[in-house]
Design an enzyme around this catalytic site. Structure first.
Site, PDB file in Angstrom:
ATOM      1  N   GLU A  70       0.959  -1.412  -0.177  1.00 44.41           N
ATOM      2  CA  GLU A  70      -0.008   0.040   0.271  1.00 44.41           C
ATOM      3  C   GLU A  70       1.303   1.080  -0.226  1.00 44.41           C
ATOM      4  OE1 GLU A  70      -3.078   0.091   3.504  1.00 44.41           O
ATOM      5  OE2 GLU A  70      -3.839   1.699   2.440  1.00 44.41           O
ATOM      6  N   ASP A 124      -0.646  -5.289   2.920  1.00 53.70           N
ATOM      7  CA  ASP A 124      -1.034  -4.249   3.747  1.00 53.70           C
ATOM      8  C   ASP A 124       0.043  -3.770   5.560  1.00 53.70           C
ATOM      9  OD1 ASP A 124      -2.300  -2.190   4.929  1.00 53.70           O
ATOM     10  OD2 ASP A 124      -4.455  -3.004   4.245  1.00 53.70           O
ATOM     11  N   ILE A 126      -0.588  -1.759   7.855  1.00 54.33           N
ATOM     12  CA  ILE A 126      -1.780  -1.692   8.606  1.00 54.33           C
ATOM     13  C   ILE A 126      -3.101  -1.511   8.566  1.00 54.33           C
ATOM     14  CG2 ILE A 126      -2.652  -0.417  10.310  1.00 54.33           C
ATOM     15  CD1 ILE A 126       0.473   0.242  11.651  1.00 54.33           C
ATOM     16  N   ASP A 127      -3.527  -2.684   8.500  1.00 52.15           N
ATOM     17  CA  ASP A 127      -5.132  -3.082   7.405  1.00 52.15           C
ATOM     18  C   ASP A 127      -5.836  -2.170   8.794  1.00 52.15           C
ATOM     19  OD1 ASP A 127      -7.708  -3.079   6.308  1.00 52.15           O
ATOM     20  OD2 ASP A 127      -7.514  -4.918   6.671  1.00 52.15           O
ATOM     21  N   THR A 129      -6.711   1.775   9.769  1.00 46.07           N
ATOM     22  CA  THR A 129      -5.097   2.411  10.650  1.00 46.07           C
ATOM     23  C   THR A 129      -5.694   3.028  11.232  1.00 46.07           C
ATOM     24  OG1 THR A 129      -5.957   4.083   8.934  1.00 46.07           O
ATOM     25  CG2 THR A 129      -3.679   2.500   9.200  1.00 46.07           C
TER      26      THR A 129
HETATM   27  P1  AMP Z   1     -11.666  -1.407   7.624  1.00 43.96           P
HETATM   28  O1  AMP Z   1     -10.858  -1.351   8.607  1.00 43.96           O
HETATM   29  O2  AMP Z   1     -12.830  -2.364   7.315  1.00 43.96           O
HETATM   30  O3  AMP Z   1     -12.698   0.002   7.346  1.00 43.96           O
HETATM   31  O4  AMP Z   1     -11.194  -1.108   6.406  1.00 43.96           O
HETATM   32  C1  AMP Z   1      -9.948  -0.237   6.047  1.00 43.96           C
HETATM   33  C2  AMP Z   1      -9.767  -0.192   5.494  1.00 43.96           C
HETATM   34  O5  AMP Z   1     -10.975   0.219   3.995  1.00 43.96           O
HETATM   35  C3  AMP Z   1      -8.663   0.734   4.202  1.00 43.96           C
HETATM   36  O6  AMP Z   1      -7.301  -0.137   4.177  1.00 43.96           O
HETATM   37  C4  AMP Z   1      -8.916   1.311   3.066  1.00 43.96           C
HETATM   38  O7  AMP Z   1      -8.457   0.904   1.873  1.00 43.96           O
HETATM   39  C5  AMP Z   1     -10.573   1.023   2.980  1.00 43.96           C
HETATM   40  N1  AMP Z   1     -11.395   2.222   2.277  1.00 43.96           N
HETATM   41  C6  AMP Z   1     -11.032   3.355   2.359  1.00 43.96           C
HETATM   42  N2  AMP Z   1     -12.274   4.492   2.143  1.00 43.96           N
HETATM   43  C7  AMP Z   1     -13.172   3.283   1.654  1.00 43.96           C
HETATM   44  C8  AMP Z   1     -14.213   3.352   0.776  1.00 43.96           C
HETATM   45  N3  AMP Z   1     -14.609   4.231   0.683  1.00 43.96           N
HETATM   46  N4  AMP Z   1     -15.066   2.100   0.784  1.00 43.96           N
HETATM   47  C9  AMP Z   1     -14.243   0.989   0.890  1.00 43.96           C
HETATM   48  N5  AMP Z   1     -13.069   0.655   1.746  1.00 43.96           N
HETATM   49  C10 AMP Z   1     -12.542   2.190   1.369  1.00 43.96           C
HETATM   50 MG    MG Z   2      -5.608  -1.601   4.367  1.00 43.38          MG
END
Ligand code: AMP
Ligand code: MG
Length: 329
Positions: A70, A124, A126-127, A129
């Site tokens: 990323e 990723d 850090i998924d 964040t």
């Molecule tokens: P989560 O923790 O499952 O809510 O997802 C985090 C990830 O959501 C991040 O790594 C981003 O790449 C992604 N993200 C950012 N904006 C959006 C969006 N509009 N729709 C879906 N995913 C997104």
């Molecule tokens: Mg992510």
């Protein structure tokens, strides 16, 4: 012997190292002050340092393999001297000695490869964040893709409960070989134990999970779908690909990620590892139209909309039907 033993071992080592880096940054840089100011700088440091240590390990084990990460080091090559020094210190604490600025930046930039070859890793660092900054859930997600198929998937989840009072789980999956949960912080735990999706008696008994962040998944829409399915339990809201882990080990049976904007395309590193962990545990993963996630369109899932991950079978079908029904209403 499995067919991806070397990749699995190197990947596990890499995400364990990255998880240690993230935990160290969380302990030293995330403070009451950064929380109050909503200061995101700690996660910036951990993001870069995590990508550096994963790419360093993959470079050593598989020097020819591209990595689609990323992050890239562009921001660190500019005037951001303080940030650069903090990132190098975080990496040094894991790799030992003083690696120097230039190798650290080039490890990060190893993650700039294009996602168009026959074989590449996607990362990723850090998924989740936002979860990291809140002290909630986040994951280091690493997957190996060959000919558009995810063949190895790894999720390091430093804050996921483990045992009575501990935290930290590592989920691993190899295509065709099942999914496992390992102790994240114990490098001697090479195999862990097999995990399996839940088998709820009916779809109404299925627990569903979704993002904490309403910008990432349409929560009003998922509430409608849950109602159509007769699900009354509150959604389990959890950041990052820990949602896939929850489905894979039966803590939830449905993960809904419903588009909030028609033009958003999911990123491959947000889904590759999690998808394989769920499938290898016996579940099913598609987009909201029931199409397979296609990892052959570069950095995004350009051919897909949203994601639906479930424990599989009839339940997956019922969820897809409810999505179609909700669209019509
Ligand atoms: P989560 O923790 O499952 O809510 O997802 C985090 C990830 O959501 C991040 O790594 C981003 O790449 C992604 N993200 C950012 N904006 C959006 C969006 N509009 N729709 C879906 N995913 C997104
Ligand atoms: Mg992510």
């Amino acid at each position: 012997m499995g067919s991806y033993d070397r990749e699995l071992a190197a990947g596990i080592e890499a995400v364990r190292a990255a998880a240690r880096v993230c935990r160290a940054v969380a302990r030293t840089l995330v403070t009451a002050d950064t929380l109050e100011k909503k200061d995101a700088s700690p996660v910036t440091v951990a993001d870069f340092a995590s990508q550096a240590v994963v790419c360093q390990r993959l470079e050593r084990a598989f020097p020819a393999d591209p990595v689609v990460g990323e992050e890239d080091a562009h921001e660190l090559r500019g005037p951001a001297a303080a940030l650069r020094a903090t990132v190098v210190r975080a990496v040094a604490a894991e790799v030992g000695g003083d690696p120097g600025i230039s190798p650290v930046l080039s490890w990060i930039d190893r993650g700039r490869a294009h996602a168009d070859g026959a074989r590449y890793w996607t990362l990723d660092p850090i998924d989740g964040t936002k979860g990291f900054l809140r002290g909630d859930q986040y994951a280091v997600a690493l997957a190996l893709i060959e000919d558009g198929e995810v063949v190895v998937g790894l999720l390091a989840c430093p804050n996921l409960p483990d045992g009575a009072s501990g935290r930290g789980a590592l989920f691993s999956a190899v295509r065709g070989e099942g999914a496992r949960r390992l102790a994240l912080w114990d490098p001697m735990d090479a195999a862990g134990r097999p995990i399996e999706v839940a088998h709820p008696a009916s779809v109404a008994d299925a627990r569903f999970c979704e993002s904490v962040e309403s910008a990432h998944s349409d929560q009003d829409h998922s509430a409608k779908i849950a109602a159509l399915l007769g699900i009354h339990a509150e959604p389990y809201r959890i950041d990052s690909q820990c949602k896939y882990a929850a489905v894979a080990e039966g803590d939830a049976s449905i993960y809904l990620r419903l588009p909030t904007r028609p033009d958003y395309r999911e990123k491959i590193w947000d889904h590759a590892a999690g998808k394989l962990v769920v499938e290898a545990a016996g579940g099913r993963v598609t987009d909201v139209d029931g199409a397979e996630l296609a990892f052959r369109h570069g950095r995004t899932l350009a051919a897909n909309r949203g994601v639906v991950a479930t424990c599989g079978g009839v339940i997956h079908q019922r969820v897809l039907e409810a999505i179609t029904q909700a669209r019509g209403s």
